[in-house]
Design a protein around this motif. Structure first.
Motif, PDB file in Angstrom:
ATOM      1  N   GLY A 124       0.779  -1.235   0.000  1.00 62.83           N
ATOM      2  CA  GLY A 124       0.000   0.000   0.000  1.00 62.83           C
ATOM      3  C   GLY A 124       0.806   1.278   0.000  1.00 62.83           C
ATOM      4  N   LEU A 125       2.133   1.190   0.154  1.00 63.56           N
ATOM      5  CA  LEU A 125       2.947   2.395   0.169  1.00 63.56           C
ATOM      6  C   LEU A 125       2.916   3.092  -1.198  1.00 63.56           C
ATOM      7  N   THR A 126       2.976   4.406  -1.177  1.00 65.64           N
ATOM      8  CA  THR A 126       2.967   5.170  -2.416  1.00 65.64           C
ATOM      9  C   THR A 126       4.209   4.850  -3.249  1.00 65.64           C
ATOM     10  N   PRO A 127       4.124   4.975  -4.588  1.00 67.23           N
ATOM     11  CA  PRO A 127       5.201   4.528  -5.477  1.00 67.23           C
ATOM     12  C   PRO A 127       6.540   5.221  -5.261  1.00 67.23           C
ATOM     13  N   GLY A 128       6.529   6.447  -4.729  1.00 63.21           N
ATOM     14  CA  GLY A 128       7.784   7.171  -4.577  1.00 63.21           C
ATOM     15  C   GLY A 128       8.632   6.746  -3.399  1.00 63.21           C
ATOM     16  N   ILE A 129       8.124   5.828  -2.572  1.00 67.27           N
ATOM     17  CA  ILE A 129       8.854   5.395  -1.380  1.00 67.27           C
ATOM     18  C   ILE A 129       9.785   4.244  -1.730  1.00 67.27           C
ATOM     19  N   ASN A 130      11.060   4.351  -1.332  1.00 67.48           N
ATOM     20  CA  ASN A 130      12.007   3.243  -1.448  1.00 67.48           C
ATOM     21  C   ASN A 130      11.938   2.426  -0.156  1.00 67.48           C
ATOM     22  N   LEU A 131      11.489   1.181  -0.273  1.00 66.70           N
ATOM     23  CA  LEU A 131      11.255   0.339   0.894  1.00 66.70           C
ATOM     24  C   LEU A 131      12.271  -0.785   0.955  1.00 66.70           C
ATOM     25  N   GLY A 132      12.871  -0.971   2.139  1.00 63.37           N
ATOM     26  CA  GLY A 132      13.783  -2.078   2.382  1.00 63.37           C
ATOM     27  C   GLY A 132      13.280  -2.945   3.515  1.00 63.37           C
ATOM     28  N   LEU A 133      13.840  -4.148   3.659  1.00 67.48           N
ATOM     29  CA  LEU A 133      13.368  -5.105   4.668  1.00 67.48           C
ATOM     30  C   LEU A 133      14.535  -5.734   5.408  1.00 67.48           C
ATOM     31  N   ILE A 134      14.430  -5.746   6.734  1.00 60.45           N
ATOM     32  CA  ILE A 134      15.420  -6.392   7.599  1.00 60.45           C
ATOM     33  C   ILE A 134      14.683  -7.295   8.576  1.00 60.45           C
ATOM     34  N   SER A 135      15.174  -8.512   8.741  1.00 58.58           N
ATOM     35  CA  SER A 135      14.668  -9.392   9.796  1.00 58.58           C
ATOM     36  C   SER A 135      15.770  -9.539  10.837  1.00 58.58           C
ATOM     37  N   PHE A 136      15.363  -9.755  12.093  1.00 53.07           N
ATOM     38  CA  PHE A 136      16.375  -9.909  13.132  1.00 53.07           C
ATOM     39  C   PHE A 136      15.914 -10.860  14.225  1.00 53.07           C
ATOM     40  N   ALA A 137      16.879 -11.594  14.691  1.00 53.98           N
ATOM     41  CA  ALA A 137      16.734 -12.421  15.891  1.00 53.98           C
ATOM     42  C   ALA A 137      18.045 -12.234  16.665  1.00 53.98           C
ATOM     43  N   GLY A 138      18.915 -13.272  16.643  1.00 52.72           N
ATOM     44  CA  GLY A 138      20.222 -13.096  17.274  1.00 52.72           C
ATOM     45  C   GLY A 138      21.131 -12.197  16.463  1.00 52.72           C
ATOM     46  N   THR A 139      20.883 -12.109  15.174  1.00 52.76           N
ATOM     47  CA  THR A 139      21.593 -11.193  14.274  1.00 52.76           C
ATOM     48  C   THR A 139      20.568 -10.513  13.374  1.00 52.76           C
ATOM     49  N   ALA A 140      21.021  -9.496  12.666  1.00 51.46           N
ATOM     50  CA  ALA A 140      20.140  -8.786  11.732  1.00 51.46           C
ATOM     51  C   ALA A 140      20.537  -9.115  10.314  1.00 51.46           C
ATOM     52  N   THR A 141      19.551  -9.332   9.456  1.00 50.98           N
ATOM     53  CA  THR A 141      19.809  -9.690   8.063  1.00 50.98           C
ATOM     54  C   THR A 141      19.043  -8.746   7.139  1.00 50.98           C
ATOM     55  N   VAL A 142      19.769  -8.108   6.240  1.00 49.81           N
ATOM     56  CA  VAL A 142      19.129  -7.254   5.241  1.00 49.81           C
ATOM     57  C   VAL A 142      18.598  -8.159   4.132  1.00 49.81           C
ATOM     58  N   LEU A 143      17.299  -8.321   4.084  1.00 48.60           N
ATOM     59  CA  LEU A 143      16.678  -9.187   3.077  1.00 48.60           C
ATOM     60  C   LEU A 143      16.463  -8.463   1.755  1.00 48.60           C
ATOM     61  N   VAL A 144      16.113  -7.190   1.821  1.00 49.47           N
ATOM     62  CA  VAL A 144      15.886  -6.392   0.614  1.00 49.47           C
ATOM     63  C   VAL A 144      16.427  -4.985   0.860  1.00 49.47           C
ATOM     64  N   SER A 145      17.309  -4.524  -0.004  1.00 48.89           N
ATOM     65  CA  SER A 145      17.775  -3.143   0.077  1.00 48.89           C
ATOM     66  C   SER A 145      16.671  -2.219  -0.415  1.00 48.89           C
ATOM     67  N   PRO A 146      16.718  -0.939  -0.027  1.00 47.11           N
ATOM     68  CA  PRO A 146      15.640  -0.016  -0.416  1.00 47.11           C
ATOM     69  C   PRO A 146      15.383  -0.013  -1.919  1.00 47.11           C
TER      70      PRO A 146
END
Length: 327
Positions: A124-146
């Motif tokens: 639902g985010l507007t098209p102009g937004i660069n969205l990235g995704l990080i999951s974390f537990a014992g460490t953090a993992t960048v799953l998708v860069s913006p």
């Protein structure tokens, strides 16, 4: 509207000319009346030109003056606050995947409810937004860069899997690093786009152990975010009654509102609490509105132009109907 809400208020000087036309028209009518009284047979004039007709002849000029006034207001550039989509911004969505997310106090469980709400948020985010995704537990993992592509983010959300421990500070630091790297690439002459971190978690930080002020702790990371003016909006997800089975033992996993609220406060972000899947979806909807849109002064001259055009057409039509000539 105040004059401060007009882009080019100096156009209002044209109203002096409009006022001059009003004065000139009044003087002309008085002069015409004096001439009429001096040279006309009054008894005959009363029969030929009744009062109603004399009054109606002012209608065209009244509409013409109204049209000129409305067009002047339009030229002055009236503005009004409007909600417009952001054309550039960076958001890092950070999701806790520690074992406590398996708790079923939120149906079907915390993780599945979080995945559904996060996918809705991403889509639902507007098209102009660069969205990235990080999951974390014992460490953090960048799953998708913006990126402005939502498909990759949605697919990555579906791949989230549970793991041990909760390194909230590391997750925030990773998000800051991703934003910095992306900003260096897309900054340009306008500078880096505005950025925000949206952090969803359900429990206490466990790495570093019980020390939020550790150099890699969540409070230290929140202060680092504040230093670079990147607010962290936190979502505390779950209830105080949550439990999970770990190594055959029933372990309480109450939600940690206080720590997440403090992270938001230290970073300049907002804190939200969601105890159900529906509440989480509403929080994400609220964040989507805040992040995807901004309030700007937009051009509001169109209504004035429409009214001015209607008044001008009415002036011309009434002149032809009443006096068989244009004003």
């Amino acid at each position: 509207m105040s004059f401060g809400r007009f882009a080019d208020a100096w156009w209002f000087l044209l109203l002096i000319a409009v006022a001059g036309l009003v004065v000139g028209y009044v003087l002309l009518q008085r002069r015409r009346r004096r001439n009429t009284m001096r040279f006309t047979n009054l008894a005959l004039l009363e029969k030929v030109a009744p009062k109603r007709a004399r009054k109606s002849r002012h209608v065209p000029i009244a509409f013409l003056l109204a049209a000129l006034t409305l067009f002047t207001i339009a030229l002055a550039g009236p503005t009004a606050e409007a909600r417009v989509p952001r054309n550039r911004a960076t958001v890092m969505l950070v999701i806790d995947v520690s074992l406590s997310m398996e708790s079923t106090d939120v149906k079907p469980n915390r993780l599945e409810a979080a995945q559904a709400a996060a996918k809705s948020f991403a889509s639902g985010l507007t098209p102009g937004i660069n969205l990235g995704l990080i999951s974390f537990a014992g460490t953090a993992t960048v799953l998708v860069s913006p990126t402005t592509s939502r498909q990759g983010v949605v697919k990555a959300i579906d791949t989230l899997r549970l793991a041990q421990s909760t390194a909230t500070g590391e997750a925030i630091f990773s998000a800051l690093q991703s934003i910095e790297s992306f900003s260096q690439v897309v900054g340009g002459q306008e500078g880096p786009p505005p950025a925000r971190i949206v952090l969803m978690s359900d429990g206490k930080q466990t790495i570093p152990t019980d020390n939020q002020d550790d150099p890699r702790g969540m409070f230290t990371a929140a202060r680092a975010a504040a230093d670079v003016k990147i607010p962290v909006s936190t979502i505390s997800f779950g209830t105080s009654d949550g439990t999970v089975d770990i190594d055959g033992r029933r372990t309480p996993v109450p939600v940690d509102d206080d720590s997440l609220e403090q992270v938001a406060k230290l970073s300049g972000g907002e804190f939200y609490k969601a105890a159900t899947a529906d509440e989480l979806r509403k929080v994400y909807d609220t964040l989507g509105e805040q992040i995807g849109y901004e309030i700007k002064d937009a051009d509001a001259s169109r209504p004035w132009l429409i009214l001015g055009t209607i008044a001008a057409i009415t002036a011309a039509g009434s002149a032809l109907f009443i006096g068989q000539r244009l004003p």
